[in-house]
Design a protein around this motif. Structure first.
Motif, PDB file in Angstrom:
ATOM      1  N   SER A   2     -20.933  26.674  46.030  1.00 34.54           N
ATOM      2  CA  SER A   2     -19.753  27.133  45.307  1.00 34.54           C
ATOM      3  C   SER A   2     -19.827  28.635  45.072  1.00 34.54           C
ATOM      4  CB  SER A   2     -19.623  26.388  43.983  1.00 34.54           C
ATOM      5  OG  SER A   2     -20.717  26.701  43.151  1.00 34.54           O
ATOM      6  N   ASP A   3     -18.672  29.201  44.879  1.00 30.84           N
ATOM      7  CA  ASP A   3     -18.544  30.624  44.597  1.00 30.84           C
ATOM      8  C   ASP A   3     -19.026  30.887  43.175  1.00 30.84           C
ATOM      9  OD1 ASP A   3     -17.841  33.267  44.759  1.00 30.84           O
ATOM     10  OD2 ASP A   3     -15.715  32.907  44.358  1.00 30.84           O
ATOM     11  N   PRO A   4     -19.871  31.897  42.952  1.00 31.22           N
ATOM     12  CA  PRO A   4     -20.396  32.136  41.600  1.00 31.22           C
ATOM     13  C   PRO A   4     -19.303  32.494  40.593  1.00 31.22           C
ATOM     14  CG  PRO A   4     -21.478  33.582  43.217  1.00 31.22           C
ATOM     15  CD  PRO A   4     -20.457  32.782  43.935  1.00 31.22           C
ATOM     16  N   GLY A   5     -18.168  33.016  41.064  1.00 29.86           N
ATOM     17  CA  GLY A   5     -17.089  33.391  40.149  1.00 29.86           C
ATOM     18  C   GLY A   5     -16.237  32.204  39.709  1.00 29.86           C
ATOM     19  N   GLN A   6     -16.317  31.106  40.435  1.00 31.78           N
ATOM     20  CA  GLN A   6     -15.503  29.934  40.135  1.00 31.78           C
ATOM     21  C   GLN A   6     -16.279  28.965  39.254  1.00 31.78           C
ATOM     22  OE1 GLN A   6     -12.339  29.469  41.039  1.00 31.78           O
ATOM     23  NE2 GLN A   6     -12.318  31.472  42.012  1.00 31.78           N
ATOM     24  N   PRO A   7     -15.622  28.400  38.236  1.00 26.34           N
ATOM     25  CA  PRO A   7     -16.315  27.396  37.416  1.00 26.34           C
ATOM     26  C   PRO A   7     -16.518  26.105  38.204  1.00 26.34           C
ATOM     27  CG  PRO A   7     -14.026  27.586  36.739  1.00 26.34           C
ATOM     28  CD  PRO A   7     -14.269  28.660  37.781  1.00 26.34           C
ATOM     29  N   GLU A   8     -17.535  25.379  37.853  1.00 28.96           N
ATOM     30  CA  GLU A   8     -17.827  24.103  38.492  1.00 28.96           C
ATOM     31  C   GLU A   8     -16.708  23.110  38.161  1.00 28.96           C
ATOM     32  OE1 GLU A   8     -20.376  23.058  40.473  1.00 28.96           O
ATOM     33  OE2 GLU A   8     -20.948  25.169  40.589  1.00 28.96           O
ATOM     34  N   PRO A   9     -16.271  22.312  39.144  1.00 30.73           N
ATOM     35  CA  PRO A   9     -15.251  21.304  38.832  1.00 30.73           C
ATOM     36  C   PRO A   9     -15.827  20.260  37.869  1.00 30.73           C
ATOM     37  CG  PRO A   9     -16.032  21.050  41.084  1.00 30.73           C
ATOM     38  CD  PRO A   9     -16.657  22.298  40.533  1.00 30.73           C
ATOM     39  N   LEU A  10     -15.037  19.915  36.888  1.00 27.19           N
ATOM     40  CA  LEU A  10     -15.476  18.924  35.910  1.00 27.19           C
ATOM     41  C   LEU A  10     -15.348  17.526  36.495  1.00 27.19           C
ATOM     42  CD1 LEU A  10     -13.715  20.337  32.741  1.00 27.19           C
ATOM     43  CD2 LEU A  10     -16.092  20.591  33.395  1.00 27.19           C
ATOM     44  N   GLU A  11     -16.351  16.722  36.286  1.00 28.60           N
ATOM     45  CA  GLU A  11     -16.277  15.334  36.717  1.00 28.60           C
ATOM     46  C   GLU A  11     -15.651  14.531  35.602  1.00 28.60           C
ATOM     47  OE1 GLU A  11     -19.481  13.414  38.543  1.00 28.60           O
ATOM     48  OE2 GLU A  11     -20.259  15.233  39.466  1.00 28.60           O
ATOM     49  N   ARG A  12     -14.780  13.631  35.986  1.00 28.87           N
ATOM     50  CA  ARG A  12     -14.100  12.804  35.003  1.00 28.87           C
ATOM     51  C   ARG A  12     -14.561  11.373  35.176  1.00 28.87           C
ATOM     52  NH1 ARG A  12      -8.025  14.300  36.030  1.00 28.87           N
ATOM     53  NH2 ARG A  12      -7.769  12.487  34.724  1.00 28.87           N
ATOM     54  N   SER A  13     -14.715  10.710  34.058  1.00 29.65           N
ATOM     55  CA  SER A  13     -15.144   9.315  34.116  1.00 29.65           C
ATOM     56  C   SER A  13     -13.979   8.431  34.547  1.00 29.65           C
ATOM     57  CB  SER A  13     -15.655   8.858  32.746  1.00 29.65           C
ATOM     58  OG  SER A  13     -14.580   8.776  31.832  1.00 29.65           O
ATOM     59  N   GLU A  14     -14.310   7.222  34.935  1.00 32.73           N
ATOM     60  CA  GLU A  14     -13.276   6.266  35.335  1.00 32.73           C
ATOM     61  C   GLU A  14     -12.319   6.007  34.177  1.00 32.73           C
ATOM     62  OE1 GLU A  14     -12.911   1.663  36.901  1.00 32.73           O
ATOM     63  OE2 GLU A  14     -14.865   2.647  36.910  1.00 32.73           O
ATOM     64  N   TYR A  15     -12.852   5.955  32.977  1.00 34.73           N
ATOM     65  CA  TYR A  15     -12.021   5.738  31.792  1.00 34.73           C
ATOM     66  C   TYR A  15     -11.010   6.865  31.626  1.00 34.73           C
ATOM     67  CZ  TYR A  15     -10.657   5.463  26.914  1.00 34.73           C
ATOM     68  OH  TYR A  15      -9.917   5.411  25.765  1.00 34.73           O
ATOM     69  N   GLU A  16     -11.440   8.109  31.815  1.00 33.12           N
ATOM     70  CA  GLU A  16     -10.536   9.248  31.665  1.00 33.12           C
ATOM     71  C   GLU A  16      -9.443   9.232  32.734  1.00 33.12           C
ATOM     72  OE1 GLU A  16     -13.409  12.646  29.719  1.00 33.12           O
ATOM     73  OE2 GLU A  16     -13.546  12.265  31.879  1.00 33.12           O
ATOM     74  N   VAL A  17      -9.815   8.849  33.942  1.00 37.48           N
ATOM     75  CA  VAL A  17      -8.837   8.784  35.034  1.00 37.48           C
ATOM     76  C   VAL A  17      -7.795   7.710  34.734  1.00 37.48           C
ATOM     77  CG1 VAL A  17      -8.522   8.212  37.477  1.00 37.48           C
ATOM     78  CG2 VAL A  17     -10.417   9.686  36.768  1.00 37.48           C
ATOM     79  N   ARG A  18      -8.256   6.529  34.331  1.00 42.29           N
ATOM     80  CA  ARG A  18      -7.319   5.439  34.010  1.00 42.29           C
ATOM     81  C   ARG A  18      -6.440   5.803  32.820  1.00 42.29           C
ATOM     82  NH1 ARG A  18     -10.218  -0.419  34.740  1.00 42.29           N
ATOM     83  NH2 ARG A  18     -10.925  -0.061  36.871  1.00 42.29           N
ATOM     84  N   ASN A  19      -7.043   6.424  31.826  1.00 42.92           N
ATOM     85  CA  ASN A  19      -6.283   6.810  30.647  1.00 42.92           C
ATOM     86  C   ASN A  19      -5.209   7.833  31.015  1.00 42.92           C
ATOM     87  OD1 ASN A  19      -5.655   6.662  27.965  1.00 42.92           O
ATOM     88  ND2 ASN A  19      -7.169   8.170  27.329  1.00 42.92           N
ATOM     89  N   GLY A  20      -5.543   8.773  31.892  1.00 47.32           N
ATOM     90  CA  GLY A  20      -4.572   9.758  32.343  1.00 47.32           C
ATOM     91  C   GLY A  20      -3.427   9.114  33.105  1.00 47.32           C
ATOM     92  N   ARG A  21      -3.762   8.157  33.968  1.00 45.73           N
ATOM     93  CA  ARG A  21      -2.711   7.438  34.703  1.00 45.73           C
ATOM     94  C   ARG A  21      -1.789   6.691  33.750  1.00 45.73           C
ATOM     95  NH1 ARG A  21      -6.223   4.539  39.251  1.00 45.73           N
ATOM     96  NH2 ARG A  21      -6.721   6.384  40.472  1.00 45.73           N
ATOM     97  N   MET A  22      -2.387   6.024  32.773  1.00 46.06           N
ATOM     98  CA  MET A  22      -1.571   5.262  31.821  1.00 46.06           C
ATOM     99  C   MET A  22      -0.666   6.194  31.023  1.00 46.06           C
ATOM    100  SD  MET A  22      -3.013   1.714  31.161  1.00 46.06           S
ATOM    101  CE  MET A  22      -2.625   1.670  29.488  1.00 46.06           C
TER     102      MET A  22
END
Length: 66
Positions: A2-22
């Protein structure tokens, strides 16, 4: 790597993904209900109901008489 200037992508849990969809689905449904309540329909509901009754009556006539 990854590029040092870019922040690391955040990993989201399955719960967060489902909650976002809902949440997105709930918001879409809410917006659709609001649009439906606002009216602006091109054909009144009673006309659609009358057409349905006429179609069912015609279908019944064809079955029982013909």
């Amino acid at each position: 790597m990854s590029d040092p200037g870019q922040p690391e992508p955040l990993e989201r849990s399955e719960y967060e993904v489902r909650n976002g969809r809902m949440d997105r689905r709930r918001e879409r449904i809410y917006q659709q209900i609001q649009r439906d309540r606002a009216g602006g329909h091109k054909v009144p509901t009673w006309v659609l109901a009358a057409i349905l009754v006429l179609m069912l009556a015609g279908w019944g006539y064809l079955i029982f008489v013909a």
